[in-house]
Write a protein that holds these residues in place. Structure first.
Motif, PDB file in Angstrom:
ATOM      1  N   LYS A 128       0.386   4.176  -1.301  1.00 48.17           N
ATOM      2  CA  LYS A 128      -0.316   5.442  -1.154  1.00 48.17           C
ATOM      3  C   LYS A 128      -0.608   5.798   0.295  1.00 48.17           C
ATOM      4  O   LYS A 128      -0.933   6.942   0.592  1.00 48.17           O
ATOM      5  CB  LYS A 128      -1.621   5.400  -1.956  1.00 48.17           C
ATOM      6  N   SER A 129      -0.495   4.836   1.207  1.00 47.37           N
ATOM      7  CA  SER A 129      -0.747   5.125   2.616  1.00 47.37           C
ATOM      8  C   SER A 129       0.493   5.634   3.345  1.00 47.37           C
ATOM      9  O   SER A 129       0.402   5.975   4.527  1.00 47.37           O
ATOM     10  CB  SER A 129      -1.260   3.858   3.318  1.00 47.37           C
ATOM     11  N   GLY A 189       4.698   6.983  10.744  1.00 42.90           N
ATOM     12  CA  GLY A 189       3.460   7.303  10.050  1.00 42.90           C
ATOM     13  C   GLY A 189       2.989   8.707  10.370  1.00 42.90           C
ATOM     14  O   GLY A 189       3.434   9.356  11.320  1.00 42.90           O
ATOM     15  N   SER A 194       3.753   8.208   4.084  1.00 41.19           N
ATOM     16  CA  SER A 194       4.080   9.632   3.999  1.00 41.19           C
ATOM     17  C   SER A 194       5.357   9.823   3.187  1.00 41.19           C
ATOM     18  O   SER A 194       6.051   8.861   2.831  1.00 41.19           O
ATOM     19  CB  SER A 194       4.259  10.210   5.404  1.00 41.19           C
ATOM     20  N   ASP A 217      -8.542  -1.880  -5.136  1.00 36.76           N
ATOM     21  CA  ASP A 217      -8.148  -0.501  -4.827  1.00 36.76           C
ATOM     22  C   ASP A 217      -8.276   0.378  -6.062  1.00 36.76           C
ATOM     23  O   ASP A 217      -7.339   1.051  -6.469  1.00 36.76           O
ATOM     24  CB  ASP A 217      -6.706  -0.473  -4.299  1.00 36.76           C
ATOM     25  N   ALA A 238      -0.952   1.579  10.930  1.00 42.80           N
ATOM     26  CA  ALA A 238      -1.151   2.880  11.574  1.00 42.80           C
ATOM     27  C   ALA A 238      -0.295   3.029  12.827  1.00 42.80           C
ATOM     28  O   ALA A 238      -0.120   4.132  13.332  1.00 42.80           O
ATOM     29  CB  ALA A 238      -2.627   3.064  11.933  1.00 42.80           C
ATOM     30  N   ALA A 287       0.840  -1.202   0.000  1.00 41.42           N
ATOM     31  CA  ALA A 287       0.000   0.000   0.000  1.00 41.42           C
ATOM     32  C   ALA A 287       0.872   1.246   0.000  1.00 41.42           C
ATOM     33  O   ALA A 287       1.009   1.917   1.021  1.00 41.42           O
ATOM     34  CB  ALA A 287      -0.949  -0.008   1.201  1.00 41.42           C
ATOM     35  N   GLU A 317      -0.151  16.627   4.971  1.00 48.61           N
ATOM     36  CA  GLU A 317      -1.316  15.956   4.443  1.00 48.61           C
ATOM     37  C   GLU A 317      -2.044  16.830   3.419  1.00 48.61           C
ATOM     38  O   GLU A 317      -2.579  16.314   2.425  1.00 48.61           O
ATOM     39  CB  GLU A 317      -2.260  15.594   5.591  1.00 48.61           C
TER      40      GLU A 317
END
Length: 410
Positions: free
Chosen positions: A115-116, A267, A118, A191, A262, A113, A319
């Protein structure tokens, strides 16, 4: 004369003159009312038992997209099991630092993943790969993620319908033994639609191409797969998806399966108490909430009106930047992105040259001319409203603006 026969006392009368009811013949007591509701207790007990049975039936595995132990459709247990049969040791990592350590050791890391993550996490992985010469396999990265990992691959399109893509004659080893790949449509995909990429520069190759780009691309030790459905339990059995997945992931004897979490210290969000709870807590809590709502309704208690209270929300600048970049990418708004880059660069350049109140482009170009090697025409093309046709031109514009600012700093 005999005495009169005794008579029974008359029943007492109420104030209205009617006969009073004997004790116990009135309205039902509280105990009788409780006996009329045995179904309520039975419903609550059955709800709790059903929730526990469902949780036990699911097992103790962690379910989620491309979880290596999940037997569900979105999991990847089938691929992991076959890799184990082929002699590949698959180890699951959930923190960026652990995956970066394996890359520095020259290992192979699968990023499920991208895209999750930073910008800091992506930079850590890119630097670790360059230091150790490891191999990084990335599933459906977007433009932002690729800008950190490699400069030779850029997104160029998407496959929104169910499509079978054949390997071309120039694929060579990049096809990994697969002749045809099949990806689902946008609604059934894990996705979103499968992404297509264009590869440019020395040492870059691509395979399974269509009119808009290729589904598989590789550049400088970074292998990009355009769809995570190539590895899921539902998608690996389609066409030759299994050949690509197994051969690409079994190139080395050890594989790090990196599923971002998470709870990662690097993160962008801090872990909450819910992140530390086991996966079966959710269904049990849902059943308990439902049972509590039924109990409240049965007892005649109604919740009050919903009160809307606006609360302050703090959004991190990083973000906002990444979110705006992804929105511009999805809308293919290259000119808007270029205008934002040029405006920010012009503001910083004006501040460094002491032109804080200068708003015209001509004034900024006249002040820049004595300090740089570019001609006024080149500066106007760089800072002016020139159109940007492709993503590659947008990346080149960002690099040129950065080089111009560094030249002024010298």
């Amino acid at each position: 004369m005999s005495a009169p026969a005794p008579t029974e006392p008359a029943a007492p009368r109420d104030a209205a003159g009617t006969d009073a009811a004997p004790p116990g013949a009135g309205a039902p007591s509280g105990a009788a009312q409780e006996r009329r509701r045995p179904w309520l207790v039975a419903a609550v007990v059955l709800a709790v038992i059903a929730a526990v049975l469902v949780s036990v039936a699911r097992g103790l595995y962690r379910d989620g997209p491309l979880e290596p132990d999940a037997p569900t459709g979105q999991g990847a247990k089938a691929v992991v099991q076959v890799l184990g049969d082929l002699g590949v040791e698959v180890e699951t990592k959930r923190h960026t630092a652990d995956a970066a350590e394996d890359l520095r050791a020259g290992g192979t890391v699968l990023l499920t993943a991208p895209k999750s993550l930073s910008g800091e996490q992506l930079t850590t992985l890119a630097e670790a790969r360059e230091e150790g010469g490891g191999r990084l396999i990335v599933l459906r990265p977007d433009f932002v993620a690729l800008s950190y990992l490699t400069s030779g691959i850029t997104p160029s399109g998407a496959l929104r319908e169910q499509t079978r893509v054949e390997a071309g004659a120039a694929c060579g080893d990049l096809s990994h033994g697969a002749r045809v790949l099949e990806v689902p449509d946008e609604e059934d995909a894990l996705d979103g639609p499968a992404s297509l990429y264009s590869a440019s520069g020395a040492g870059t190759t691509s395979c399974f191409g269509s009119e808009s780009g290729a589904l598989v691309a590789e550049s400088d030790g970074v292998l990009v797969l355009g769809s995570p459905d190539l590895l899921t339990n539902d998608g690996v059995g389609r066409a030759d998806n299994s050949a690509l997945a197994l051969n690409a992931l079994s190139a080395s004897e050890e594989l790090t399966w990196y599923v971002p979490s998470a709870t990662d210290p690097q993160g962008t969000s801090s872990p909450s108490l819910v992140d530390h709870l086991p996966g079966w807590i959710g269904p049990v809590a849902a059943w308990l909430v439902l049972a509590a709502v039924l109990a409240l309704i049965a007892l005649g208690r109604r919740p009050g009106p919903v009160v809307v209270e606006p609360l302050p929300v703090t959004v991190r600048p990083q973000e906002l930047v990444l979110g705006r970049a992804r929105l511009l990418q999805q809308a293919s708004a290259r000119d808007a992105a270029a205008a934002a880059l040029r405006a920010a660069a012009a503001t910083r350049l004006a501040d460094r040259l002491g032109l804080r109140h200068e708003s015209a482009l001509d004034g900024l170009l006249a002040a820049l001319a004595p300090h740089v090697e570019e001609s006024p025409e080149q500066l106007r093309a760089l800072l002016g409203p020139a159109p940007v046709a492709t993503d590659r031109d947008l990346v080149r514009l960002a690099h040129d603006l950065d080089r111009l600012e560094k030249e002024i700093d010298r």
